[in-house]
Design an enzyme around this catalytic site. Structure first.
Site, mmCIF file in Angstrom:
data_model
loop_
_atom_site.group_PDB
_atom_site.id
_atom_site.type_symbol
_atom_site.label_atom_id
_atom_site.label_comp_id
_atom_site.label_asym_id
_atom_site.label_seq_id
_atom_site.Cartn_x
_atom_site.Cartn_y
_atom_site.Cartn_z
ATOM 1 C CE1 TYR A 121 -158.287 11.753 8.446
ATOM 2 C CE2 TYR A 121 -159.280 13.895 8.906
ATOM 3 C CZ TYR A 121 -158.392 12.889 9.244
ATOM 4 O OH TYR A 121 -157.628 13.001 10.377
HETATM 5 N N1 LIG Z 1 -152.617 16.571 13.584
HETATM 6 C C1 LIG Z 1 -153.910 16.802 13.773
HETATM 7 O O1 LIG Z 1 -154.333 17.902 14.054
HETATM 8 C C2 LIG Z 1 -154.908 15.665 13.689
HETATM 9 C C3 LIG Z 1 -156.260 15.974 13.757
HETATM 10 C C4 LIG Z 1 -157.176 14.928 13.680
HETATM 11 C C5 LIG Z 1 -156.739 13.615 13.568
HETATM 12 N N2 LIG Z 1 -155.415 13.337 13.469
HETATM 13 C C6 LIG Z 1 -155.025 11.935 13.317
HETATM 14 O O2 LIG Z 1 -153.825 11.698 14.045
HETATM 15 C C7 LIG Z 1 -152.997 10.768 13.349
HETATM 16 C C8 LIG Z 1 -151.631 11.361 13.130
HETATM 17 O O3 LIG Z 1 -151.772 12.569 12.407
HETATM 18 P P1 LIG Z 1 -150.534 13.535 12.142
HETATM 19 O O4 LIG Z 1 -151.077 14.907 11.979
HETATM 20 O O5 LIG Z 1 -149.465 13.264 13.151
HETATM 21 O O6 LIG Z 1 -150.118 13.037 10.686
HETATM 22 P P2 LIG Z 1 -148.657 12.741 10.104
HETATM 23 O O7 LIG Z 1 -148.818 12.692 8.607
HETATM 24 O O8 LIG Z 1 -147.638 13.661 10.677
HETATM 25 O O9 LIG Z 1 -148.374 11.278 10.685
HETATM 26 C C9 LIG Z 1 -148.997 10.148 10.151
HETATM 27 C C10 LIG Z 1 -147.913 9.130 9.860
HETATM 28 O O10 LIG Z 1 -148.531 7.944 9.359
HETATM 29 C C11 LIG Z 1 -147.658 7.377 8.397
HETATM 30 N N3 LIG Z 1 -148.434 6.476 7.544
HETATM 31 C C12 LIG Z 1 -149.436 6.784 6.682
HETATM 32 N N4 LIG Z 1 -149.908 5.673 6.094
HETATM 33 C C13 LIG Z 1 -149.192 4.636 6.589
HETATM 34 C C14 LIG Z 1 -149.220 3.221 6.360
HETATM 35 N N5 LIG Z 1 -150.070 2.668 5.474
HETATM 36 N N6 LIG Z 1 -148.346 2.446 7.048
HETATM 37 C C15 LIG Z 1 -147.477 2.981 7.936
HETATM 38 N N7 LIG Z 1 -147.402 4.315 8.185
HETATM 39 C C16 LIG Z 1 -148.260 5.128 7.525
HETATM 40 C C17 LIG Z 1 -147.062 8.574 7.653
HETATM 41 O O11 LIG Z 1 -145.843 8.272 6.996
HETATM 42 C C18 LIG Z 1 -146.883 9.587 8.794
HETATM 43 O O12 LIG Z 1 -145.592 9.532 9.374
HETATM 44 C C19 LIG Z 1 -153.741 10.422 12.042
HETATM 45 O O13 LIG Z 1 -154.428 9.199 12.254
HETATM 46 C C20 LIG Z 1 -154.702 11.583 11.864
HETATM 47 O O14 LIG Z 1 -155.870 11.184 11.170
HETATM 48 C C21 LIG Z 1 -154.484 14.340 13.518
#
Ligand SMILES: NC(=O)c1ccc[n+]([C@@H]2O[C@H](COP(=O)([O-])OP(=O)(O)OC[C@H]3O[C@@H](n4cnc5c(N)ncnc54)[C@H](O)[C@@H]3O)[C@@H](O)[C@H]2O)c1
Length: 150
Positions: A121
């Site tokens: 990741y």
């Molecule tokens: N939430 C956190 O604490 C956190 C921490 C570090 C990084 N991030 C990053 O922030 C971003 C959002 O994270 P989140 O926690 O909101 O996750 P989440 O799973 O709630 O949202 C991610 C969204 O991406 C969509 N998705 C995945 N693959 C896809 C594709 N191929 N095409 C279109 N849509 C796709 C999913 O359906 C989902 O709705 C991510 O890139 C994650 O790596 C989040």
């Protein structure tokens, strides 16, 4: 834009109800791994900027299924960048992760902390960051990378 693989359309509907003006919040159901679909979306819309947050995001899952992570995170980011370049969209906000830092020797983590990711990741996000920054060096693209902590 979301493929709803992990997302919830109910959350979009709540926001659309809060902001009901036509076109204010458009939802596009599509997969970022489909370059034709992504290019069509760019052709049919006029974007000022892209905020790229769509990705799978579990460290444990990434060790069990690394190819899914390199594809979904690294390869899909390339698709987004290529579409942006082709359609002259020059502002990108990218959601990366603290997992790109790995296990640093010194705490707290700052922006100067070396990035040594220790799982697929974190590695996939670091590669995506590198691609974005390499492209940024020789283009007009303005880039902001957020390394989110939970
Ligand atoms: N939430 C956190 O604490 C956190 C921490 C570090 C990084 N991030 C990053 O922030 C971003 C959002 O994270 P989140 O926690 O909101 O996750 P989440 O799973 O709630 O949202 C991610 C969204 O991406 C969509 N998705 C995945 N693959 C896809 C594709 N191929 N095409 C279109 N849509 C796709 C999913 O359906 C989902 O709705 C991510 O890139 C994650 O790596 C989040």
């Amino acid at each position: 834009m979301d493929n709803l693989s992990r997302g919830n359309i109910g959350a979009v509907k709540v926001l659309q109800d809060l902001f009901p003006e036509p076109g204010r919040l458009q939802f596009i159901y599509a997969d970022l791994g489909d370059p034709k679909a992504v290019n069509k979306i760019f052709s049919e819309n006029a974007f000022d900027a892209v905020m790229h947050f769509a990705a799978v995001a579990y460290v444990g899952e990434s060790t069990l299924d690394p190819l899914k992570y390199y594809h979904n995170i690294t390869s899909n980011t390339l698709v987004v960048l290529e579409a942006m370049a082709a359609h002259n969209v020059n502002t990108l906000i990218y959601s990366s992760t603290c997992a790109t830092y790995g296990e640093p020797d010194k705490m707290p983590i700052t922006e100067d902390t070396p990035q040594n990711p220790i799982n697929p990741y974190g590695k996939a996000k670091k590669m995506a960051e590198d691609i974005i920054l390499d492209f940024h060096k020789n283009s007009d693209m303005a880039v902001m990378i957020l390394r989110l902590f939970q």
